[in-house]
Design a protein around this motif. Structure first.
Motif, PDB file in Angstrom:
ATOM      1  N   GLU A  62       5.810   3.321   0.470  1.00  0.00           N
ATOM      2  CA  GLU A  62       5.113   2.039   0.323  1.00  0.00           C
ATOM      3  C   GLU A  62       5.441   1.125   1.488  1.00  0.00           C
ATOM      4  O   GLU A  62       6.593   1.041   1.930  1.00  0.00           O
ATOM      5  N   THR A  76      -3.841  -0.510   7.423  1.00  0.00           N
ATOM      6  CA  THR A  76      -4.799  -0.930   6.405  1.00  0.00           C
ATOM      7  C   THR A  76      -6.165  -0.347   6.650  1.00  0.00           C
ATOM      8  O   THR A  76      -6.489   0.126   7.703  1.00  0.00           O
ATOM      9  N   ILE A 123       0.846  -1.183   0.000  1.00  0.00           N
ATOM     10  CA  ILE A 123       0.000   0.000   0.000  1.00  0.00           C
ATOM     11  C   ILE A 123       0.883   1.235   0.000  1.00  0.00           C
ATOM     12  O   ILE A 123       2.001   1.221   0.526  1.00  0.00           O
ATOM     13  N   SER A 124       0.416   2.292  -0.622  1.00  0.00           N
ATOM     14  CA  SER A 124       1.113   3.570  -0.607  1.00  0.00           C
ATOM     15  C   SER A 124       0.492   4.441   0.466  1.00  0.00           C
ATOM     16  O   SER A 124      -0.728   4.582   0.528  1.00  0.00           O
ATOM     17  N   ASN A 130      -6.605   7.793   6.983  1.00  0.00           N
ATOM     18  CA  ASN A 130      -7.807   8.045   6.176  1.00  0.00           C
ATOM     19  C   ASN A 130      -8.686   9.121   6.806  1.00  0.00           C
ATOM     20  O   ASN A 130      -9.905   9.002   6.856  1.00  0.00           O
ATOM     21  N   GLU A 156       0.958  -4.428   3.081  1.00  0.00           N
ATOM     22  CA  GLU A 156      -0.364  -4.340   3.688  1.00  0.00           C
ATOM     23  C   GLU A 156      -0.323  -4.974   5.075  1.00  0.00           C
ATOM     24  O   GLU A 156       0.289  -6.017   5.279  1.00  0.00           O
TER      25      GLU A 156
END
Length: 84
Positions: A30, A84, A8-9, A72, A33
């Motif tokens: 990066e 994640t 994942i970036s 997020n 995950e």
């Protein structure tokens, strides 16, 4: 044949003294995950040096209580979690 974990970036933004310590405002890195917050911080310390480590970790190696982390757009509670 061993399969590698998906990657994942992660966009990392630095503010205040962390920006000064890293000499960057933002970077994309990066990680496999499922990488933990602690492992991600270790990679950032490896990349930017022990000066950053002294700001984000306690002398015992725990995540510093004053470190504010968002994932997020949501505040990550102390104790971390994975990326994640």
């Amino acid at each position: 044949m061993k399969r590698e974990a998906p990657v994942i970036s992660v966009q990392v933004g630095y503010h205040g003294t962390l920006r000064h310590a890293t000499n960057v405002a933002r970077e994309t890195i990066e990680f496999p995950e499922g990488t933990s917050l602690g492992a991600a911080l270790a990679k950032l310390i490896e990349r930017h040096g022990q000066g950053l480590g002294e700001m984000v970790l306690t002398p015992e190696g725990a995540i510093a209580p004053g470190l504010v982390v968002f994932h997020n757009g949501q505040l990550v509670p102390q104790g971390g979690g994975d990326l994640t």
